[in-house]
Design a protein around this motif. Structure first.
Motif, PDB file in Angstrom:
ATOM      1  N   TYR A  81       0.846  -1.196   0.000  1.00  0.00           N
ATOM      2  CA  TYR A  81       0.000   0.000   0.000  1.00  0.00           C
ATOM      3  C   TYR A  81       0.882   1.247   0.000  1.00  0.00           C
ATOM      4  O   TYR A  81       1.754   1.416   0.863  1.00  0.00           O
ATOM      5  CB  TYR A  81      -0.901   0.005   1.232  1.00  0.00           C
ATOM      6  CG  TYR A  81      -1.844   1.177   1.298  1.00  0.00           C
ATOM      7  CD1 TYR A  81      -2.996   1.197   0.525  1.00  0.00           C
ATOM      8  CD2 TYR A  81      -1.578   2.270   2.123  1.00  0.00           C
ATOM      9  CE1 TYR A  81      -3.866   2.272   0.569  1.00  0.00           C
ATOM     10  CE2 TYR A  81      -2.441   3.345   2.182  1.00  0.00           C
ATOM     11  CZ  TYR A  81      -3.584   3.348   1.402  1.00  0.00           C
ATOM     12  OH  TYR A  81      -4.450   4.407   1.452  1.00  0.00           O
ATOM     13  N   SER A  82       0.667   2.124  -0.966  1.00  0.00           N
ATOM     14  CA  SER A  82       1.521   3.318  -1.091  1.00  0.00           C
ATOM     15  C   SER A  82       0.711   4.592  -1.276  1.00  0.00           C
ATOM     16  O   SER A  82       1.279   5.642  -1.585  1.00  0.00           O
ATOM     17  CB  SER A  82       2.485   3.142  -2.276  1.00  0.00           C
ATOM     18  OG  SER A  82       1.764   2.927  -3.484  1.00  0.00           O
ATOM     19  N   GLN A  83      -0.610   4.519  -1.080  1.00  0.00           N
ATOM     20  CA  GLN A  83      -1.442   5.713  -1.232  1.00  0.00           C
ATOM     21  C   GLN A  83      -1.378   6.612   0.004  1.00  0.00           C
ATOM     22  O   GLN A  83      -1.936   7.712   0.016  1.00  0.00           O
ATOM     23  CB  GLN A  83      -2.880   5.306  -1.521  1.00  0.00           C
ATOM     24  CG  GLN A  83      -3.032   4.513  -2.815  1.00  0.00           C
ATOM     25  CD  GLN A  83      -4.421   3.925  -2.961  1.00  0.00           C
ATOM     26  OE1 GLN A  83      -5.388   4.487  -2.463  1.00  0.00           O
ATOM     27  NE2 GLN A  83      -4.527   2.787  -3.636  1.00  0.00           N
ATOM     28  N   GLY A  84      -0.733   6.134   1.037  1.00  0.00           N
ATOM     29  CA  GLY A  84      -0.552   6.899   2.257  1.00  0.00           C
ATOM     30  C   GLY A  84       0.630   6.330   3.028  1.00  0.00           C
ATOM     31  O   GLY A  84       1.006   5.171   2.822  1.00  0.00           O
ATOM     32  N   ASP A  85       1.199   7.129   3.902  1.00  0.00           N
ATOM     33  CA  ASP A  85       2.336   6.685   4.692  1.00  0.00           C
ATOM     34  C   ASP A  85       1.862   5.747   5.798  1.00  0.00           C
ATOM     35  O   ASP A  85       1.039   6.133   6.642  1.00  0.00           O
ATOM     36  CB  ASP A  85       3.041   7.896   5.302  1.00  0.00           C
ATOM     37  CG  ASP A  85       4.293   7.498   6.049  1.00  0.00           C
ATOM     38  OD1 ASP A  85       4.221   7.326   7.278  1.00  0.00           O
ATOM     39  OD2 ASP A  85       5.343   7.331   5.398  1.00  0.00           O
TER      40      ASP A  85
ATOM     41  N   LEU B  56       3.373   4.481   8.428  1.00  0.00           N
ATOM     42  CA  LEU B  56       3.728   4.897   9.780  1.00  0.00           C
ATOM     43  C   LEU B  56       2.806   6.006  10.270  1.00  0.00           C
ATOM     44  O   LEU B  56       2.328   5.977  11.415  1.00  0.00           O
ATOM     45  CB  LEU B  56       5.185   5.361   9.823  1.00  0.00           C
ATOM     46  CG  LEU B  56       5.702   5.843  11.192  1.00  0.00           C
ATOM     47  CD1 LEU B  56       5.563   4.755  12.236  1.00  0.00           C
ATOM     48  CD2 LEU B  56       7.143   6.308  11.077  1.00  0.00           C
ATOM     49  N   MET B  57       2.518   6.980   9.414  1.00  0.00           N
ATOM     50  CA  MET B  57       1.647   8.078   9.808  1.00  0.00           C
ATOM     51  C   MET B  57       0.227   7.584  10.061  1.00  0.00           C
ATOM     52  O   MET B  57      -0.429   8.006  11.032  1.00  0.00           O
ATOM     53  CB  MET B  57       1.646   9.159   8.721  1.00  0.00           C
ATOM     54  CG  MET B  57       0.822  10.395   9.081  1.00  0.00           C
ATOM     55  SD  MET B  57       1.357  11.163  10.640  1.00  0.00           S
ATOM     56  CE  MET B  57       3.019  11.690  10.187  1.00  0.00           C
ATOM     57  N   LEU B  58      -0.266   6.692   9.206  1.00  0.00           N
ATOM     58  CA  LEU B  58      -1.599   6.125   9.419  1.00  0.00           C
ATOM     59  C   LEU B  58      -1.671   5.383  10.749  1.00  0.00           C
ATOM     60  O   LEU B  58      -2.672   5.467  11.471  1.00  0.00           O
ATOM     61  CB  LEU B  58      -1.958   5.173   8.277  1.00  0.00           C
ATOM     62  CG  LEU B  58      -2.417   5.799   6.963  1.00  0.00           C
ATOM     63  CD1 LEU B  58      -2.624   4.710   5.909  1.00  0.00           C
ATOM     64  CD2 LEU B  58      -3.698   6.594   7.166  1.00  0.00           C
ATOM     65  N   THR B  59      -0.606   4.660  11.088  1.00  0.00           N
ATOM     66  CA  THR B  59      -0.570   3.929  12.355  1.00  0.00           C
ATOM     67  C   THR B  59      -0.600   4.879  13.539  1.00  0.00           C
ATOM     68  O   THR B  59      -1.329   4.662  14.515  1.00  0.00           O
ATOM     69  CB  THR B  59       0.690   3.042  12.420  1.00  0.00           C
ATOM     70  OG1 THR B  59       0.668   2.120  11.322  1.00  0.00           O
ATOM     71  CG2 THR B  59       0.741   2.270  13.728  1.00  0.00           C
TER      72      THR B  59
ATOM     73  N   VAL C 249     -15.797   7.009   7.128  1.00  0.00           N
ATOM     74  CA  VAL C 249     -16.266   8.396   7.214  1.00  0.00           C
ATOM     75  C   VAL C 249     -15.080   9.357   7.125  1.00  0.00           C
ATOM     76  O   VAL C 249     -15.086  10.441   7.693  1.00  0.00           O
ATOM     77  CB  VAL C 249     -17.077   8.637   8.502  1.00  0.00           C
ATOM     78  CG1 VAL C 249     -18.373   7.856   8.462  1.00  0.00           C
ATOM     79  CG2 VAL C 249     -16.263   8.287   9.746  1.00  0.00           C
ATOM     80  N   ALA C 250     -14.039   8.927   6.420  1.00  0.00           N
ATOM     81  CA  ALA C 250     -12.869   9.765   6.100  1.00  0.00           C
ATOM     82  C   ALA C 250     -11.958  10.047   7.280  1.00  0.00           C
ATOM     83  O   ALA C 250     -11.168  10.991   7.229  1.00  0.00           O
ATOM     84  CB  ALA C 250     -13.314  11.080   5.454  1.00  0.00           C
ATOM     85  N   ALA C 251     -12.029   9.245   8.338  1.00  0.00           N
ATOM     86  CA  ALA C 251     -11.053   9.371   9.418  1.00  0.00           C
ATOM     87  C   ALA C 251      -9.766   8.685   8.979  1.00  0.00           C
ATOM     88  O   ALA C 251      -9.790   7.674   8.267  1.00  0.00           O
ATOM     89  CB  ALA C 251     -11.583   8.728  10.696  1.00  0.00           C
ATOM     90  N   LYS C 252      -8.637   9.227   9.405  1.00  0.00           N
ATOM     91  CA  LYS C 252      -7.346   8.654   9.034  1.00  0.00           C
ATOM     92  C   LYS C 252      -6.994   7.525   9.996  1.00  0.00           C
ATOM     93  O   LYS C 252      -6.454   7.755  11.084  1.00  0.00           O
ATOM     94  CB  LYS C 252      -6.262   9.730   9.062  1.00  0.00           C
ATOM     95  CG  LYS C 252      -6.307  10.688   7.902  1.00  0.00           C
ATOM     96  CD  LYS C 252      -5.937   9.979   6.610  1.00  0.00           C
ATOM     97  CE  LYS C 252      -5.884  10.922   5.436  1.00  0.00           C
ATOM     98  NZ  LYS C 252      -5.482  10.221   4.195  1.00  0.00           N
TER      99      LYS C 252
ATOM    100  N   GLU D   8      -8.171   2.516   6.278  1.00  0.00           N
ATOM    101  CA  GLU D   8      -7.975   3.042   4.920  1.00  0.00           C
ATOM    102  C   GLU D   8      -7.297   2.000   4.029  1.00  0.00           C
ATOM    103  O   GLU D   8      -7.643   1.859   2.850  1.00  0.00           O
ATOM    104  CB  GLU D   8      -7.123   4.310   5.010  1.00  0.00           C
ATOM    105  CG  GLU D   8      -6.828   4.985   3.692  1.00  0.00           C
ATOM    106  CD  GLU D   8      -6.020   6.256   3.865  1.00  0.00           C
ATOM    107  OE1 GLU D   8      -5.012   6.421   3.149  1.00  0.00           O
ATOM    108  OE2 GLU D   8      -6.399   7.080   4.723  1.00  0.00           O
ATOM    109  N   ILE D   9      -6.345   1.265   4.604  1.00  0.00           N
ATOM    110  CA  ILE D   9      -5.631   0.240   3.834  1.00  0.00           C
ATOM    111  C   ILE D   9      -6.571  -0.909   3.499  1.00  0.00           C
ATOM    112  O   ILE D   9      -6.590  -1.417   2.370  1.00  0.00           O
ATOM    113  CB  ILE D   9      -4.427  -0.282   4.635  1.00  0.00           C
ATOM    114  CG1 ILE D   9      -3.545   0.876   5.091  1.00  0.00           C
ATOM    115  CG2 ILE D   9      -3.617  -1.273   3.815  1.00  0.00           C
ATOM    116  CD1 ILE D   9      -2.452   0.466   6.063  1.00  0.00           C
ATOM    117  N   ILE D  10      -7.349  -1.326   4.482  1.00  0.00           N
ATOM    118  CA  ILE D  10      -8.271  -2.448   4.281  1.00  0.00           C
ATOM    119  C   ILE D  10      -9.331  -2.096   3.251  1.00  0.00           C
ATOM    120  O   ILE D  10      -9.651  -2.893   2.354  1.00  0.00           O
ATOM    121  CB  ILE D  10      -8.907  -2.849   5.622  1.00  0.00           C
ATOM    122  CG1 ILE D  10      -7.818  -3.316   6.600  1.00  0.00           C
ATOM    123  CG2 ILE D  10      -9.960  -3.943   5.421  1.00  0.00           C
ATOM    124  CD1 ILE D  10      -8.320  -3.564   8.007  1.00  0.00           C
TER     125      ILE D  10
END
Length: 250
Positions: free
Chosen positions: A43-47, A49-52, A194-197, A201-203
């Protein structure tokens, strides 16, 4: 000093998790068999580490709020002046377990908008019950002799609560918080609807693109976080119990 197998497993799990979050593309050969030709394996559409970190922040904020409110309700319900509020407190604590988080999100979005806030409300309600019930149990199962000794020493009700009752009930309270955190870690994934980070998002990206590697990555990160945090909170709980002179879990 001997290192237990459990400690080795915990250390290995943490090392793998950190390595994957910092350099996920190094694990591409592991996930490549799960995807179709030309589809991305990582998955590369978001970081990641930051998502975690954002996922953990959401869980921490919701759990902190649930802890304060649940403990306040339990303390009130175990005081002579607030005993009549026990049924109401228990009903409020049960709301989160009887009302699906998805329904909470659906009701909260029109009022609060998309993003983290609806997710915080859902996790807050969902985390109340374990903390409330454990705090209630901890405060109502204290040895009567200890309470009488504190009363005989001239302690006021407030002093008994802060110096005797809460310290002795703390291991049970921590057990409730531990359960609430683990539940919230998994439930927070729905916040991405609902667009929360969050790691959801990955799933969701994996489900939408039929990419099982993404789904597995999101699930594994959440699962490893849950195991590590559960284990860490269990260790704190045992240490607190030992300091209070209480029996500890294996």
């Amino acid at each position: 000093m001997r290192i237990s197998a459990a400690a080795i497993l915990r250390g290995s799990t943490l090392a793998v998790l950190v390595a994957f979050l910092v350099a996920p593309h190094g694990f591409e050969p592991v996930f490549r068999p799960l995807v179709q030709d030309n589809a991305p394996a990582i998955y590369s559409q978001g970081d990641l580490l930051m998502l975690t970190l954002l996922h953990l922040r959401t869980v921490a904020l919701a759990t902190a709020g649930a802890t304060v409110v649940a403990m306040a309700m339990a303390i009130l319900a175990t005081r002579p002046a607030g005993a009549e509020f026990l049924p109401l407190s228990r009903s409020l604590a049960n709301i989160g377990q009887t009302f699906p988080p998805v329904a909470v999100l659906a009701l909260a979005v029109p009022v609060l908008g998309f993003g983290e806030k609806p997710t915080l409300i859902a996790l807050f309600l969902y985390g109340l019950l374990p903390i409330f019930e454990n705090t209630l149990t901890g405060l109502t199962t204290l040895p009567p002799a200890v309470i009488e000794a504190a009363r005989g020493a001239g302690m006021t009700g407030r002093q008994r609560l802060w110096r005797v009752e809460l310290p002795l009930a703390l291991p049970l309270i921590l057990a409730g918080i531990r359960l609430s955190v683990v539940i919230s870690l998994a439930t927070a994934t729905i916040g991405s609807t609902v667009a929360a980070k969050t790691l959801g998002e990955i799933i969701i990206a994996g489900l939408q693109s039929n990419n099982m590697a993404f789904v597995l990555q999101g699930g594994l990160i959440v699962g490893m976080l849950a195991i590590l945090i559960y284990d860490g909170l269990s260790a704190i709980e045992r240490q607190v119990a030992r300091r209070a002179g209480l029996p500890t879990r294996a």
